[in-house]
Design an enzyme around this catalytic site. Structure first.
Site, PDB file in Angstrom:
ATOM      1  N   ASP A   1     -68.822 -26.610  42.602  1.00  0.00           N
ATOM      2  CA  ASP A   1     -68.913 -25.462  43.272  1.00  0.00           C
ATOM      3  C   ASP A   1     -67.828 -24.810  44.181  1.00  0.00           C
ATOM      4  O   ASP A   1     -67.098 -25.484  44.173  1.00  0.00           O
ATOM      5  CB  ASP A   1     -70.253 -25.534  44.167  1.00  0.00           C
ATOM      6  CG  ASP A   1     -70.856 -24.273  44.747  1.00  0.00           C
ATOM      7  OD1 ASP A   1     -70.452 -23.309  44.168  1.00  0.00           O
ATOM      8  OD2 ASP A   1     -71.462 -24.384  45.841  1.00  0.00           O
TER       9      ASP A   1
ATOM     10  N   GLU B   1     -63.577 -20.931  43.785  1.00  0.00           N
ATOM     11  CA  GLU B   1     -62.780 -19.757  43.263  1.00  0.00           C
ATOM     12  C   GLU B   1     -61.586 -19.796  44.009  1.00  0.00           C
ATOM     13  O   GLU B   1     -60.530 -19.623  43.468  1.00  0.00           O
ATOM     14  CB  GLU B   1     -63.378 -18.691  44.127  1.00  0.00           C
ATOM     15  CG  GLU B   1     -64.795 -18.153  43.427  1.00  0.00           C
ATOM     16  CD  GLU B   1     -65.952 -19.294  43.563  1.00  0.00           C
ATOM     17  OE1 GLU B   1     -65.927 -19.833  44.769  1.00  0.00           O
ATOM     18  OE2 GLU B   1     -66.772 -19.445  42.724  1.00  0.00           O
TER      19      GLU B   1
ATOM     20  N   ASP C   1     -74.748 -17.034  43.104  1.00  0.00           N
ATOM     21  CA  ASP C   1     -75.522 -16.851  43.870  1.00  0.00           C
ATOM     22  C   ASP C   1     -76.307 -15.430  43.685  1.00  0.00           C
ATOM     23  O   ASP C   1     -76.030 -14.518  44.645  1.00  0.00           O
ATOM     24  CB  ASP C   1     -75.241 -16.872  45.693  1.00  0.00           C
ATOM     25  CG  ASP C   1     -74.626 -18.340  45.784  1.00  0.00           C
ATOM     26  OD1 ASP C   1     -74.956 -19.221  44.852  1.00  0.00           O
ATOM     27  OD2 ASP C   1     -73.842 -18.463  46.710  1.00  0.00           O
TER      28      ASP C   1
HETATM   29  C1  GLC Z   1     -72.962 -22.043  47.119  1.00  0.00           C
HETATM   30  C2  GLC Z   1     -73.676 -22.228  45.747  1.00  0.00           C
HETATM   31  C3  GLC Z   1     -75.110 -22.549  45.852  1.00  0.00           C
HETATM   32  C4  GLC Z   1     -75.167 -23.773  46.848  1.00  0.00           C
HETATM   33  C5  GLC Z   1     -74.632 -23.624  48.107  1.00  0.00           C
HETATM   34  C6  GLC Z   1     -74.744 -24.874  49.181  1.00  0.00           C
HETATM   35  O1  GLC Z   1     -73.561 -20.762  47.489  1.00  0.00           O
HETATM   36  O2  GLC Z   1     -73.355 -21.151  45.171  1.00  0.00           O
HETATM   37  O3  GLC Z   1     -75.552 -22.763  44.571  1.00  0.00           O
HETATM   38  O4  GLC Z   1     -76.506 -23.962  46.936  1.00  0.00           O
HETATM   39  O5  GLC Z   1     -73.431 -23.103  48.048  1.00  0.00           O
HETATM   40  O6  GLC Z   1     -74.148 -25.549  48.476  1.00  0.00           O
END
Ligand code: GLC
Length: 728
Positions: free
Chosen positions: A322, A325, A435
């Site tokens: 995650d 970017e 998200d």
């Molecule tokens: C980011 C991710 C999401 C995750 C959050 C906390 O927003 O896209 O899926 O739950 O971080 O880690």
């Protein structure tokens, strides 16, 4: 300077300057195979004031523009601006121009049809008939990129050639076609166990549970908080016995903390991205101050890939990468700019318009372009500004993960999901759509992105079912779970602080409906997996727009229905308080199936045309195409729980239909060495009688367990033909 060359069947490359080799493509043309040119097919080329390259193409009134993978807007991208610059933006409202990935592959479909791919790892701006409806204008910041042009009229051929260039789509383990449950806030092992127990107790199938950032010690990547998760290995193995895989999140930012081994090692070996002055660049993310590994450097990738081993050794079989970017909440520079603005207004009670300056500074403090210009990568000894390679950060983080997996489990498939991506990542990794919110509008966005992402090789993908941010209603979760049943990645995920939205989180009626739809999904896995594998082998999208399958004009305008494999067309309900929807049925006859239970048929034959289809809350309109078959098994708690010996073949046959059922071990890569089997099925109708052929094709390498096929064949007059056959 532009050079040109030819590759594959109808693809040309136009090389501008000396591009950075992104790894998006697998085919490399030596400079000696390129010839100088002044013109580029289809496009006018201009050099802008800041040396940017501007490509323009005159669109015909009726031209449709498909592509851009993960992005907002319609399936037809015309009438909007887009910016390809990977961005962590949790509010996907319609005016936004960028999401988490960059997929600069497009198809123009119209008077003259062709496809093109711009292999450039930084910012590209697309104005697709927004400023001027008839002009496609593309701005590429530097004259250092490869433009590939696919000169064919056939959309599927263009996609095939794009995938020959960029590589065969990633195949996850078979269990990844099961349902997956996630939520940011399964705080400790007890909470995780409770989720697992609820699924089994309530008889709702599920294959995976995700661990969000809460499992780490102070959000330090590759650590497990041993107070909240005292015996992690044991938890993983207990869940596995019960048929669950645990999928931990991995973020790229490494917490700046003395004594933290990964930080110390990264710092000592110079593995982090550097500022201009040679010191490590710092940004703030979940753990506080963090450094960012320089994944462009192969040595760093090797190091990072190996770090997963510690968790893999605990029995974990997959991860989600995650924030890659990379997302930056703020940097010291960004914060000081904000402070300056604040100082100017803090003692001024009459602050009027200037208030908005500070507001804009606050809102723009995360993921600032200026921050991305302030750090550098080491590319084979050459210092390159991050901004110029920005879209490759997530790509290279995942490359590191996949290279790691390949060393410590060479013949086993791994599960890997990424948020950020670049063209070509589809070879070794899956993505989810980031998200989204619990908004009905985002269900429609989910459908459109499924199609656009499949176009550029991301066959295994899906969005957060139920919506990540905001609160979901029971009706919304039902409708989204129904749509999710027809997306390869079927994951319910929600944010910290939002309403719980697990299948069992609402009333018992909602739970019953969702249980049935998940069971339906599991029963359909024999069809899904076979069709997925066929799509990969044929390099043809698993999920596709009607326009890619039917040549009539109306099909070109349908953006909310899709083909799921080659037999089923799915028409999801994505609006509230709805008890039906319009559907368009192209070309042939269709057998309507308002799906609610896997073993309940509510079939009705429809001729081609447009119809309003009544749909109850527990139903999703699905259509079986004339002269096609699907295969179904029975639901189980998780993929592979029971040995399947018998399958149902359901068909709508007025003439002849065939299907090739594909079977392998679902976990290894041995299918590459021929370890798979197929059952080739043909159903023919002649003089109102059906003839059935079923032939098992296999070698000693892999033998299918399927011993019996039960045929259930429907004709266009409502007759059913039933027959069972034993396979030899
Ligand atoms: C980011 C991710 C999401 C995750 C959050 C906390 O927003 O896209 O899926 O739950 O971080 O880690």
């Amino acid at each position: 300077m532009i050079k040109k060359g030819k590759l594959l069947n109808f693809t040309s490359i136009f090389r501008f300057g000396y591009p950075f080799h992104t790894n998006a493509t697998l085919i490399k043309l030596e400079e000696s195979n390129l010839m100088k040119t002044n013109t580029v097919k289809f496009f006018d080329v201009e050099i802008g004031d800041k040396s940017e390259i501007i490509l323009t193409y005159k669109l015909n009134k009726k031209d449709i523009v498909y592509g851009l993978g993960e992005n907002l807007g319609g399936l037809n991208k015309r009438g909007k601006k887009y910016r390809l610059f990977a961005n962590d933006d949790p509010l996907h409202t319609p005016e936004k121009e960028a999401l988490y990935g960059s997929h600069p592959f497009l198809i123009i479909d119209g008077k003259k049809s062709f496809g093109f791919f711009i292999d450039y790892p930084s910012e590209i701006l697309f104005d697709i008939g927004f400023t001027d409806f008839d002009t496609l204008k593309i701005t590429i910041l530097k004259a250092e990129f490869d433009l590939y042009i696919f000169d064919s009229e056939n959309k599927k051929d263009i996609i095939k050639e794009y995938l020959q260039l960029t590589g065969t789509p990633y195949i996850p383990p078979k269990w990844a076609f099961g349902f997956q449950q996630s939520r940011w806030s399964y705080y400790d092992s007890k909470a995780v166990q409770e989720v697992a127990n609820s699924f089994r107790k309530k008889d709702i199938p599920c294959d995976a549970i995700y661990l969000d950032i809460d499992y780490m010690d102070s959000y330090k990547v590759f650590t497990v908080d041993d107070k909240k998760f005292p015996d992690f290995t044991n938890l993983v193995s207990q869940l596995k016995e019960d048929g669950f895989k645990l999928i931990p999140i991995i973020d790229p930012g490494v917490k700046v903390e003395e004594g933290y081994d990964i930080y110390e090692e990264g710092k000592d070996k110079g593995y982090f991205c550097k500022k201009q002055d040679g010191t490590d660049f710092i940004g703030t993310v979940w753990p506080g101050q963090t450094n960012f590994p320089d994944f462009i450097n192969p040595e760093v990738r090797k190091w990072w890939g190996n770090l997963y081993k510690k968790i893999v050794d605990c029995g974990v079989e997959g991860f989600w990468n995650d924030m890659n970017e990379p997302a930056i909440f703020f940097t010291p520079d960004g914060l000081s700019g904000f402070k300056e603005e604040y100082e100017k207004i803090k003692d001024n009670p009459n602050v009027g318009f200037d208030f908005f300056k500070i507001k804009d500074k606050v809102l723009g403090i995360s993921n600032r372009g200026e921050d991305y210009k302030n750090f550098y990568h080491n590319a084979n000894g050459k210092k390159i500004c991050h901004y110029d390679l920005h879209n490759l950060y997530g790509f290279n983080m995942c490359l590191a993960t996949s290279e790691g997996f390949k060393t410590f489990q060479p013949n086993k498939r791994y599960f890997l999901l990424s948020r950020s991506s670049y063209a070509g990542l589809h070879r070794f990794c899956a993505i989810w759509m980031g998200d989204n919110q619990s908004w009905w509008e985002h269900m429609l966005g989910h459908i459109k992105m499924l199609i656009s992402l499949n176009m550029c090789g991301f066959f295994y993908t899906g969005a957060d079912v139920g919506g990540f941010g905001g609160n979901s209603s029971p009706e919304m979760v039902i409708r989204w779970m129904q749509l999710g049943a027809f997306t390869p990645l079927y994951r319910n995920h929600s944010a910290l602080g939002t309403r719980q939205q697990e299948p069992y989180a609402f009333d018992s009626d909602t739970e019953d409906i969702i249980r049935n739809i998940i069971k339906f999904r599991y029963a359909l896995i024999p069809y899904i997996y076979s069709e997925f594998m066929r799509s990969v082998i044929e390099l043809s999208p698993f999920i596709s727009a009607l326009a890619f399958n039917f040549s009539d004009d109306t099909s070109k305008n349908i953006e909310d229905q899709f083909m799921f494999g080659s037999s089923l067309m799915v028409c999801p309900i994505y609006t509230p308080n709805t008890r039906g929807r319009f559907v368009y049925l192209p070309d042939v006859k269709w057998l309507k199936w308002n799906v609610s239970k896997y073993d309940e048929r509510k079939f009705k034959v429809f001729n081609k045309g447009s119809y309003f289809i009544d749909t109850k809350l527990d139903e999703i309109p699905v259509f079986l195409k004339e002269n096609t078959l699907i295969l179904m098994g029975k639901p189980s708690n998780y993929v592979g729980e029971k040995e399947t010996k018998e399958l149902s073949v359901i068909g709508f046959v007025t003439d002849r239909a065939s299907f090739s059922y594909y079977d392998d071990d679902g976990i290894s890569n041995s299918y590459n060495d021929g370890k798979f089997s197929t059952i080739n099925i043909i159903v023919e109708k002649k003089d109102d009688k059906y003839k059935i052929h079923a032939k098992v094709e296999e070698t000693d390498n892999f033998k299918t367990k399927i011993k019996k096929l039960k045929f259930e064949i429907y004709d266009d007059k409502g007759n059913i033909f039933i027959k069972s056959i034993d396979l030899k």
